[in-house]
Design a protein around this motif. Structure first.
Motif: not given
Lengths: 234, 229
Positions: A62-63, A66, A68-70, A73-74, A77-78, A82, A178
């Motif tokens: 997965v890592i 997908v 890196e930016l995603l 961001y995850l 923002f999250g 968590m 970012v």
């Protein structure tokens, strides 16, 4: 125009250098965290436990598949959400804010760890099996084998691959800008915005990164030479 | 986990897929040309060509893609010379800036893959080709290229996947590809996990497809390695 890069009140030189220091701090922390994840991931993949091996496989697939930016961001923002969810389980209901540095280190560390996992796994497998058998035959325990036979050689085999992972990690930290963490890119962005000289500042940022990557190439080359000092060359 | 929201956002996110694929495809096709030229410069006997190619590869591999994108998108527009030239038609569009940055970036990495592949061609084969009286071009077409392509393919596949991931940086210069759309959806819905998991799944699926395609190409190009039925 170059006085914009000078140190002190009139120029951005000291801010950019501070940014470079922050980039190094984030990169080193993330790389070390990645090594921990990588060692755990490699152990899980090689350990023989199907569940753990499956989890490690999902992690690296997965890592690495997908952007890196995603991932950044995850967590950006999250991440607080968590941590708060975990805190609630332990009975704490307040607001928890995770700072940008921690988020950056964890995000880049997760990415770095996925690549480190594969490097370390390959290095462990490169240690000749006969040596492990010989160690067992000498009556060494599991820990002693790990400490005296497996780890020293794994480190040597893993060094070139880990050098690549370090370069990736260093460059990935630019994406943390970012989250407004004051590393090289962020400082260049702010300076470019307030002076309207984007080319100058982004070019300076590029030069700073080039210096960092060149120095690390040299360091890893030396480390490799040091690690190979006991190896006979053909 | 809000499944309804995920289901509802799927069409929006998928609408960014064509742009992602376009960016990657254009950058790869153009970048392959750049890489080919750079690799030939590195292998040529001219010291100057070698030095220029070496400097290009050093700069583009040693700096993050984000710097390259910002330098092209924000940096180049600063100069009146560029704003008044024909190039401005392209360089004022974030789309072409992203393509240019991705192209130059992948060109630098791919040139090293191609160089390694060409160097891996056994010297004896080239000598044999020369002994048969093949010209340089014929030798390249019939002997060097087919062997080099097989050698380069696995590494090139990795590079394509890196490009798919790198194309997400186009969202930082206002392009609404998958990542850009995901960010906008989050600003609207505050559903961080749902949207990002969905976007990640789309990227994973795309990368899975690409690895399969590269595997297939490898299989097609190496008939002599297959067991005869």
């Amino acid at each position: 125009m170059l006085e914009l890069l000078s140190f002190g009140d009139r120029g951005w030189g000291d801010q950019l250098l501070m940014g470079a220091a922050m980039t190094v701090a984030v990169s080193v922390s993330a790389f070390l965290l990645g090594l921990v994840f990588g060692a755990a991931g490699a152990a899980a993949k090689l350990g023989g436990n199907l569940l753990l091996a499956g989890l490690a496989e999902v992690y690296t697939t997965v890592i690495r598949g997908v952007p890196e930016l995603l991932v950044i961001y995850l967590l950006f923002f999250g991440g607080s959400g968590m941590v708060m969810a975990v805190a609630r389980v332990f009975g704490y209901d307040g607001y928890v804010e995770v700072n940008a540095f921690t988020i950056g280190v964890v995000a880049v560390g997760l990415i770095s760890g996925a690549y480190s996992t594969e490097v370390i796994r390959g290095a462990v497998q490169a240690v000749p099996h006969g040596q492990i058998e010989a160690a067992k035959a000498c009556g060494m325990g599991r820990w002693l084998i790990l400490r005296r036979v497996l780890v020293p050689q794994t480190l040597r085999f893993a060094l070139p691959g880990l050098g690549n992972v370090w370069q990736l990690t260093l460059k990935d930290t630019s994406l943390i800008s970012v989250t407004a963490l004051a590393e090289i890119m962020r400082m260049a962005h702010v300076a470019a915005g307030s002076t309207r000289e984007p080319f100058l500042f982004y070019a300076t940022a590029a030069v700073l990164y080039l210096i960092l990557t060149s120095v690390s190439t040299a360091v890893f080359e030396r480390a490799e030479r040091h690690a190979m000092r006991g190896v006979r060359r053909a | 986990m809000n499944w309804q929201l995920m289901w509802d956002s799927l069409p929006t996110l998928l609408s960014g897929l064509p742009l992602t694929v376009q960016l990657v495809a254009l950058a790869e096709v153009l970048g392959l040309g750049v890489a080919m030229g750079t690799a030939l410069m590195r292998l040529s006997t001219s010291r100057i060509a070698d030095a220029v190619a070496r400097a290009y590869v050093f700069v583009f591999r040693g700096t993050p893609l984000l710097v390259q994108i910002f330098l092209i998108y924000y940096g180049l527009g600063q100069f009146p010379v560029i704003r008044e030239s024909v190039l401005w038609v392209f360089l004022r569009e974030p789309y072409w800036c992203a393509v240019l940055a991705l192209m130059l970036n992948t060109g630098a990495y791919t040139s090293e893959i191609i160089r390694g592949a060409i160097l891996s061609v056994p010297h004896g084969q080239m000598e044999a080709a020369r002994a048969c009286g093949m010209s340089r071009f014929l030798m390249f077409r019939r002997i060097v290229a087919p062997i080099a392509v097989r050698q380069a393919l696995p590494a090139y596949g990795n590079e394509v996947i890196l490009m798919v991931k790198a194309s997400s940086l186009a969202s930082t210069i206002t392009l609404l590809e998958i990542t850009g759309l995901a960010r906008r959806l989050i600003a609207q819905t505050y559903a961080v996990f749902e949207i990002f998991i969905l976007a990640g799944a789309i990227y994973l699926a795309l990368n899975f497809l690409i690895t399969r395609l590269i595997r297939f190409a490898e299989w097609r190009l190496t008939p002599y390695l297959r067991a005869r039925a």
